[in-house]
Design a protein around this motif. Structure first.
Motif, PDB file in Angstrom:
ATOM      1  N   TYR A  12       0.837  -1.370  -0.179  1.00  0.00           N
ATOM      2  CA  TYR A  12      -0.017  -0.246  -0.217  1.00  0.00           C
ATOM      3  C   TYR A  12       1.074   1.136   0.017  1.00  0.00           C
ATOM      4  O   TYR A  12       1.725   1.365   0.672  1.00  0.00           O
ATOM      5  CB  TYR A  12      -0.998  -0.084   0.959  1.00  0.00           C
ATOM      6  CG  TYR A  12      -2.435   0.786   1.335  1.00  0.00           C
ATOM      7  CD1 TYR A  12      -2.835   0.262   0.409  1.00  0.00           C
ATOM      8  CD2 TYR A  12      -2.165   1.803   1.781  1.00  0.00           C
ATOM      9  CE1 TYR A  12      -4.233   0.355   0.206  1.00  0.00           C
ATOM     10  CE2 TYR A  12      -3.767   2.868   0.987  1.00  0.00           C
ATOM     11  CZ  TYR A  12      -4.864   2.042   1.561  1.00  0.00           C
ATOM     12  OH  TYR A  12      -5.902   2.463   0.922  1.00  0.00           O
ATOM     13  N   SER A  13       1.177   2.078  -0.935  1.00  0.00           N
ATOM     14  CA  SER A  13       1.185   3.790  -0.763  1.00  0.00           C
ATOM     15  C   SER A  13       0.672   4.019  -0.438  1.00  0.00           C
ATOM     16  O   SER A  13      -0.016   4.613  -1.398  1.00  0.00           O
ATOM     17  CB  SER A  13       2.113   3.250  -2.425  1.00  0.00           C
ATOM     18  OG  SER A  13       2.992   4.912  -2.330  1.00  0.00           O
ATOM     19  N   GLN A  14       1.186   4.845   0.440  1.00  0.00           N
ATOM     20  CA  GLN A  14      -0.278   6.547   1.029  1.00  0.00           C
ATOM     21  C   GLN A  14       0.484   7.503   0.414  1.00  0.00           C
ATOM     22  O   GLN A  14       1.470   7.285   0.726  1.00  0.00           O
ATOM     23  CB  GLN A  14       0.118   5.669   2.451  1.00  0.00           C
ATOM     24  CG  GLN A  14      -0.848   4.195   3.023  1.00  0.00           C
ATOM     25  CD  GLN A  14      -0.902   5.186   5.000  1.00  0.00           C
ATOM     26  OE1 GLN A  14      -1.421   5.496   5.261  1.00  0.00           O
ATOM     27  NE2 GLN A  14      -0.116   4.055   5.157  1.00  0.00           N
ATOM     28  N   SER A  16       0.266  11.934   1.378  1.00  0.00           N
ATOM     29  CA  SER A  16      -0.482  13.126   2.261  1.00  0.00           C
ATOM     30  C   SER A  16      -1.278  13.672   1.459  1.00  0.00           C
ATOM     31  O   SER A  16      -1.002  14.116   0.509  1.00  0.00           O
ATOM     32  CB  SER A  16       0.919  13.808   3.207  1.00  0.00           C
ATOM     33  OG  SER A  16       1.198  14.309   2.176  1.00  0.00           O
ATOM     34  N   SER A  46       5.977   1.891  -0.848  1.00  0.00           N
ATOM     35  CA  SER A  46       5.428   1.198  -0.818  1.00  0.00           C
ATOM     36  C   SER A  46       5.097   0.127   0.736  1.00  0.00           C
ATOM     37  O   SER A  46       6.030  -0.195   0.810  1.00  0.00           O
ATOM     38  CB  SER A  46       5.113   0.222  -1.346  1.00  0.00           C
ATOM     39  OG  SER A  46       4.802   0.821  -3.067  1.00  0.00           O
ATOM     40  N   LEU A  52       2.012  -1.057   7.651  1.00  0.00           N
ATOM     41  CA  LEU A  52       1.315   0.295   8.167  1.00  0.00           C
ATOM     42  C   LEU A  52       1.320  -0.147   9.359  1.00  0.00           C
ATOM     43  O   LEU A  52       1.026   0.775  10.293  1.00  0.00           O
ATOM     44  CB  LEU A  52       0.555  -0.569   7.493  1.00  0.00           C
ATOM     45  CG  LEU A  52       0.010  -0.262   5.892  1.00  0.00           C
ATOM     46  CD1 LEU A  52      -1.198  -0.656   5.205  1.00  0.00           C
ATOM     47  CD2 LEU A  52       0.574   1.111   5.807  1.00  0.00           C
TER      48      LEU A  52
END
Length: 109
Positions: A12-14, A16, A46, A52
């Protein structure tokens, strides 16, 4: 002290909200340059569901664990708060993340 996502091995690539806003302003300032383009915005790295959890734990100062659940559980638990259509969209997004689709997309950029 847990969070639940329908992720198993996906990364998962967060990104902002501030970065999304800054890029949007950049695109709006140069509309001809970006006209007709599909642009995938991703964060700097990622992370797996475990990573996470570790990042959230660090921020909160207590242990938070990511738990993988079936997509149906995500839809069922989110629907009362965001509606079924949005919950299904989130579950579908996570399924695509889990499939490696976005990692492959990012590698081509």
């Amino acid at each position: 002290n847990q969070f639940y996502l329908n992720l198993n091995t996906g990364l998962y690539s967060q990104i902002s909200v501030a970065d999304i806003g800054a890029f949007t302003a950049h695109v709006l300032a140069k509309p001809k340059k970006f006209a007709g383009q599909d642009i995938a915005l991703v964060g700097p790295k990622s992370e797996s569901i475990k990573q996470l959890g570790e990042a959230i734990s660090l921020g909160l100062g207590r242990t938070i664990t990511g738990v993988s659940v079936p997509s149906e559980a995500v839809v069922q638990s989110m629907s009362p708060f965001v509606g079924e259509e949005t919950a299904k969209a989130v579950a579908n997004l996570n399924e695509r993340v889990d499939s490696g689709f976005y990692d492959a997309l990012v590698r081509t950029m």
